[in-house]
Design an enzyme around this catalytic site. Structure first.
Site, PDB file in Angstrom:
ATOM      1  N   HIS A 179       0.798  -1.112  -0.124  1.00  0.00           N
ATOM      2  CA  HIS A 179      -0.126  -0.022  -0.069  1.00  0.00           C
ATOM      3  C   HIS A 179       0.865   1.382  -0.071  1.00  0.00           C
ATOM      4  O   HIS A 179       1.988   1.386   0.677  1.00  0.00           O
ATOM      5  CB  HIS A 179      -1.147  -0.085   1.297  1.00  0.00           C
ATOM      6  CG  HIS A 179      -0.447  -0.025   2.528  1.00  0.00           C
ATOM      7  ND1 HIS A 179      -1.291  -0.526   3.479  1.00  0.00           N
ATOM      8  CD2 HIS A 179       0.796  -0.001   3.240  1.00  0.00           C
ATOM      9  CE1 HIS A 179      -0.392  -0.506   4.851  1.00  0.00           C
ATOM     10  NE2 HIS A 179       0.823  -0.260   4.188  1.00  0.00           N
ATOM     11  N   ASN A 180       0.463   2.206  -0.745  1.00  0.00           N
ATOM     12  CA  ASN A 180       1.080   3.720  -0.944  1.00  0.00           C
ATOM     13  C   ASN A 180       2.378   3.393  -1.665  1.00  0.00           C
ATOM     14  O   ASN A 180       3.268   4.538  -1.371  1.00  0.00           O
ATOM     15  CB  ASN A 180       1.006   4.461   0.549  1.00  0.00           C
ATOM     16  CG  ASN A 180      -0.480   4.572   1.308  1.00  0.00           C
ATOM     17  OD1 ASN A 180      -0.615   3.837   2.172  1.00  0.00           O
ATOM     18  ND2 ASN A 180      -1.168   5.446   0.548  1.00  0.00           N
TER      19      ASN A 180
END
Length: 356
Positions: A256-257
């Site tokens: 994520h991210n």
């Protein structure tokens, strides 16, 4: 599918020349040929090509195979053309010529043709012109599929996802809710885009981990290619981003991210932990592990099995994987490594004595 040699020369922007009449090799005074009706039906290696096929020479270590090839023609550089015994398609970058010709002769079938009767499509989904959706695919509410999008059999496209023009998904790929995929992308089978990131908070009690909803999404740019069984997690708050021109191999994990910059290439089984930013034009070989919350500069190269634990601020090539060695030799090396600390202490003690 077949094309004449002259037609191929034009399409790949190559100069077509033939062996000279008095011997079997191409010479500096071989003449340009504007028309050649030889039919070409496929591509093959120098060693295995037969009449009606084209080969290419982009690596000098295969130079010897050029002398005995049975191909109808070979894509070569101007220098290699001098020793080519068959018709030559001469260009500065033979590998690029091979890539263009491979596309021209490609016979890969479409992932889907038309809209299959078993596809489940929400009435609120928006479909552009010439969209194809395969058997048992599910298109949920609010989805937007642009013109010429092709969704393979068994795919799942979650609520409010957006897929750009001429993007193709092969069978059984899943695109979660609100994911945005750009134009002219290619996503291979069983890939998952937008699944939850690995977000949990430790808490006291019987069950130690408390799940944190992943509220961001995944934004994928244009001309991105993603290999089979690759997973790209949605962001925890902000989005995970894959920029234009990125190519990802099979079985890659993007947490994520993560942000991956334009035109970066990443080979199979490599992983990037959360919130790391990868620069533009990077090359990440297979089995590379990249730590989370770090930044990688543009134009970095990581060789196979490298372990990247901190930010890299300067472009260049980086390695950390240990090459394979005979087992007995490896055990000796490992034993020496374990003695390095004590050896270092002895050296420092000797240095002190010498200083006195």
């Amino acid at each position: 599918m077949s094309h004449t040699l002259s037609d191929i020369a034009q399409k790949i922007s190559a100069t077509l020349i033939h062996p000279s009449a008095d011997n079997s090799t191409l010479t500096s005074h071989a003449t340009n040929v504007n028309l050649d009706s030889t039919l070409i039906t496929g591509l093959a290696t120098l060693a295995n090509a037969q009449a009606g096929q084209i080969a290419f020479l982009a690596n000098s270590k295969y130079q010897q195979q050029l002398l005995t090839t049975k191909a109808s023609a070979v894509i070569v550089s101007a220098e290699a053309a001098k020793s080519c015994p068959v018709s030559a398609l001469v260009m500065d970058n033979p590998y690029m010529g091979y890539a263009i010709l491979a596309n021209l002769l490609d016979t890969t079938p479409a992932a889907a043709e038309g809209i299959h009767a078993s596809a489940v499509i929400s009435p609120t989904a928006t479909l552009g012109e010439n969209v194809s959706i395969g058997a048992n695919a599910v298109i949920e509410s609010g989805v937007k599929l642009a013109d010429n999008v092709c969704i393979g059999a068994g795919c799942f496209i979650g609520k409010n996802a957006v897929i750009g023009e001429s993007t193709k998904l092969w069978a059984n790929s899943s695109v979660y809710h609100s994911v945005v995929i750009g134009k002219h992308c290619l996503i291979q089978a069983n890939t998952v885009i937008g699944s939850d990131g690995f977000g949990y908070a430790p808490v006291p009690g019987q069950y130690k981990w408390h799940k944190i909803p992943q509220l961001g999404s995944v934004i994928i740019g244009d001309h991105v290619e993603i290999g089979a069984s690759t997973t790209i997690d949605r962001g925890a708050l902000d989005n995970t981003e894959i920029k234009d021109g990125v190519i990802l191999d099979n079985q890659i994990q993007i947490a994520h991210n993560v942000i991956i910059g334009e035109n970066t290439a990443m080979a199979a089984c490599s992983v990037i932990a959360g919130s790391t930013v990868i620069g533009k034009n990077c090359t990440i070989a297979g089995l590379v592990g990249i730590n989370g919350h770090i930044n990688i500069a543009d134009n970095c190269v990581f060789t196979g099995m490298s372990m990247v634990t901190k930010s890299i601020k300067t472009a260049g090539a980086y390695s950390s994987g240990t090459p394979v060695a005979p087992n007995s030799e490896w055990h000796k090396t490992n034993a020496r490594i374990k003695r390095l600390d004590s050896l270092n202490k002895r050296v420092k003690a000797l240095e002190k004595q010498l200083n006195k």
